[in-house]
Design an enzyme around this catalytic site. Structure first.
Site, PDB file in Angstrom:
ATOM      1  N   LYS A   1      -2.367   3.255  -3.154  1.00  0.00           N
ATOM      2  CA  LYS A   1      -3.065   2.438  -2.147  1.00  0.00           C
ATOM      3  C   LYS A   1      -4.116   1.499  -2.753  1.00  0.00           C
ATOM      4  O   LYS A   1      -5.067   1.089  -2.093  1.00  0.00           O
ATOM      5  CB  LYS A   1      -3.725   3.298  -1.050  1.00  0.00           C
ATOM      6  CG  LYS A   1      -2.855   4.364  -0.436  1.00  0.00           C
ATOM      7  CD  LYS A   1      -1.425   3.993  -0.269  1.00  0.00           C
ATOM      8  CE  LYS A   1      -1.117   3.000   0.799  1.00  0.00           C
ATOM      9  NZ  LYS A   1       0.337   2.675   0.830  1.00  0.00           N
TER      10      LYS A   1
ATOM     11  N   GLY B   1      -3.088  -1.401  -4.442  1.00  0.00           N
ATOM     12  CA  GLY B   1      -2.484  -2.711  -4.676  1.00  0.00           C
ATOM     13  C   GLY B   1      -1.230  -2.662  -5.532  1.00  0.00           C
ATOM     14  O   GLY B   1      -0.799  -3.684  -6.081  1.00  0.00           O
TER      15      GLY B   1
ATOM     16  N   TRP C   1       1.602  -5.074  -4.372  1.00  0.00           N
ATOM     17  CA  TRP C   1       1.252  -6.466  -4.680  1.00  0.00           C
ATOM     18  C   TRP C   1       1.430  -6.739  -6.176  1.00  0.00           C
ATOM     19  O   TRP C   1       2.019  -7.762  -6.561  1.00  0.00           O
ATOM     20  CB  TRP C   1      -0.200  -6.708  -4.251  1.00  0.00           C
ATOM     21  CG  TRP C   1      -0.662  -8.121  -4.273  1.00  0.00           C
ATOM     22  CD1 TRP C   1       0.119  -9.244  -4.316  1.00  0.00           C
ATOM     23  CD2 TRP C   1      -2.015  -8.580  -4.236  1.00  0.00           C
ATOM     24  NE1 TRP C   1      -0.672 -10.363  -4.310  1.00  0.00           N
ATOM     25  CE2 TRP C   1      -1.984  -9.978  -4.252  1.00  0.00           C
ATOM     26  CE3 TRP C   1      -3.255  -7.925  -4.175  1.00  0.00           C
ATOM     27  CZ2 TRP C   1      -3.155 -10.744  -4.227  1.00  0.00           C
ATOM     28  CZ3 TRP C   1      -4.406  -8.686  -4.136  1.00  0.00           C
ATOM     29  CH2 TRP C   1      -4.351 -10.090  -4.166  1.00  0.00           C
TER      30      TRP C   1
ATOM     31  N   HIS D   1       2.096   5.932 -11.141  1.00  0.00           N
ATOM     32  CA  HIS D   1       0.832   6.402 -10.567  1.00  0.00           C
ATOM     33  C   HIS D   1       0.227   7.487 -11.464  1.00  0.00           C
ATOM     34  O   HIS D   1      -0.784   8.091 -11.112  1.00  0.00           O
ATOM     35  CB  HIS D   1       1.051   7.004  -9.168  1.00  0.00           C
ATOM     36  CG  HIS D   1       1.258   5.978  -8.079  1.00  0.00           C
ATOM     37  ND1 HIS D   1       0.586   4.778  -8.049  1.00  0.00           N
ATOM     38  CD2 HIS D   1       2.060   5.989  -6.974  1.00  0.00           C
ATOM     39  CE1 HIS D   1       0.957   4.098  -6.971  1.00  0.00           C
ATOM     40  NE2 HIS D   1       1.854   4.803  -6.319  1.00  0.00           N
TER      41      HIS D   1
ATOM     42  N   ARG E   1      -9.102  -0.564  -7.211  1.00  0.00           N
ATOM     43  CA  ARG E   1      -9.627  -1.065  -5.939  1.00  0.00           C
ATOM     44  C   ARG E   1     -10.864  -0.256  -5.567  1.00  0.00           C
ATOM     45  O   ARG E   1     -10.963   0.918  -5.961  1.00  0.00           O
ATOM     46  CB  ARG E   1      -8.534  -0.859  -4.876  1.00  0.00           C
ATOM     47  CG  ARG E   1      -8.840  -1.448  -3.542  1.00  0.00           C
ATOM     48  CD  ARG E   1      -7.709  -1.204  -2.572  1.00  0.00           C
ATOM     49  NE  ARG E   1      -7.900  -2.034  -1.389  1.00  0.00           N
ATOM     50  CZ  ARG E   1      -7.185  -1.955  -0.301  1.00  0.00           C
ATOM     51  NH1 ARG E   1      -6.200  -1.093  -0.211  1.00  0.00           N
ATOM     52  NH2 ARG E   1      -7.423  -2.751   0.729  1.00  0.00           N
TER      53      ARG E   1
ATOM     54  N   ARG F   1      -0.465  -3.729   5.279  1.00  0.00           N
ATOM     55  CA  ARG F   1      -1.323  -3.521   6.449  1.00  0.00           C
ATOM     56  C   ARG F   1      -2.271  -4.699   6.541  1.00  0.00           C
ATOM     57  O   ARG F   1      -1.872  -5.801   6.795  1.00  0.00           O
ATOM     58  CB  ARG F   1      -2.035  -2.159   6.324  1.00  0.00           C
ATOM     59  CG  ARG F   1      -2.455  -1.525   7.629  1.00  0.00           C
ATOM     60  CD  ARG F   1      -3.120  -0.182   7.388  1.00  0.00           C
ATOM     61  NE  ARG F   1      -4.276  -0.292   6.510  1.00  0.00           N
ATOM     62  CZ  ARG F   1      -5.516  -0.579   6.905  1.00  0.00           C
ATOM     63  NH1 ARG F   1      -5.759  -0.754   8.181  1.00  0.00           N
ATOM     64  NH2 ARG F   1      -6.511  -0.673   6.039  1.00  0.00           N
TER      65      ARG F   1
END
Ligand code: A3P
Length: 303
Positions: free
Chosen positions: A56, A58, A61, A126, A150, A269
């Site tokens: 979560k 990015g 993207w 991850h 982030r 989102r």
């Protein structure tokens, strides 16, 4: 490792996957056999590129930007039939630990999947830096890693809403304990030690100035943007192709699911900085900041 997995601490309140704690990090139980497999059997190529992130932060993207940038000769970003207009970024760039995890349970040959990928291969992970295979992170290895981090408050809220979508109201978040900022810290420190091998990007900075970050990414991946491309507007076209709105609208993301059964649309989102303000009280935010600051103290990294 297979024998060890059932003995690791278990967390079941963070759907969609049960988590197990390995080396201080909560990881989906289903990938643990894959982690063991890539440690022993993954053969890196010198030009492999790993895209790393805490969930979560990015990831989707970054996958889109790396794919669009690296493949811009074969797939011009303005092409109406560009793969990113037809498919989810997760279908364009594979996870590193997932194919091995999936095929360890079905007996498939995941090595063939990676072997078939053209160079330079781009794989997403991850995994925390400390759990990447030694063969990938050794000083003698020239593989490169791009990390996106982030603001932990936004990653927490994004993860919490994502998790809530997949479960009853008991969800407590996407991770556990301190692993978000320890994850960040591991990659941050390595990016300072080996800046030629580890590029550290910040989601908020990418939102503020996507074009500069696309150019940094291109340079780091070994495919710098030329003056001609810059003049022709290639960077802006990549930015637009990979923007939240564009990906949200794309055919591949309006329906369908990933190979783990997660709705493609659920990866897109709001995509803004500071959305945590709508979900955390100032006291909760201050408490989280305090914990994160404590972990990052002296590292030179701030949010
Ligand atoms: P929000 O839930 O805050 O909106 P990941 O890809 O690691 O799962 O991260 C998901 C987060 O990135 C979500 O944040 C999502 O909206 C945001 N995101 C997805 N695609 C994006 C894009 N193209 N540009 C900016 N943010 C994006």
């Amino acid at each position: 490792m297979a024998k060890l997995i059932p003995t690791l601490p278990l967390e079941t309140r963070c759907p969609p996957f049960p988590l197990r704690q390995l080396s201080g990090f909560w990881l989906p139980e289903m990938i643990l056999s894959g982690v063991a497999a890539v440690h022993t059997r993954f053969e890196p190529r010198p030009d492999d590129i790993f895209l790393a992130s805490f969930p979560k932060s990015g990831t989707t993207w970054l996958k889109a930007l790396a794919f669009a940038t690296l493949n811009r000769a074969e797939h011009p970003p303005s092409d109406p039939g560009h793969p990113l207009r037809l498919r989810n970024p997760h279908d364009c760039v594979s996870f590193f630990e997932l194919p091995s995890a999936l095929s360890e349970s079905t007996g498939g040959a995941w090595e063939d999947v990676f072997e078939a990928l053209p160079s330079p291969r781009v794989l997403t992970t991850h995994l925390p830096y400390s759990l990447l295979p030694e063969r990938v992170v050794a000083d003698s290895c020239s593989c490169r890693v791009v990390y996106v981090c982030r603001d932990p408050k936004d990653a927490l809220v994004s993860g919490w809403l994502f998790t809530k979508k997949h479960t009853a109201a008991t969800a407590k978040g996407a991770g556990g304990d301190d692993d978000d900022w320890l994850h960040v810290l591991g990659y941050w420190e390595e990016s300072r030690r080996r800046p030629d091998k580890v590029l550290f990007l910040q989601y908020e900075e990418m939102l503020r100035d996507p074009a500069t970050n696309v150019k940094r990414l291109a340079e780091f991946m070994g495919c710098p943007i030329t003056v001609e491309e810059e003049t022709a507007g290639t960077v802006d076209t990549v930015v637009e192709l990979c923007s939240l709105d564009s990906l949200k609208r794309s055919k591949g993301n309006r329906s369908g699911t990933t190979n783990l059964g997660i709705e493609n649309a659920s990866f897109f989102r709001k995509g803004v900085a500071g959305n945590w303000r709508n979900h955390l009280t100032p006291e909760m935010a201050a408490r989280l900041d305090e914990i994160v600051d404590g972990v990052l103290q002296g590292s030179g990294l701030t949010f």
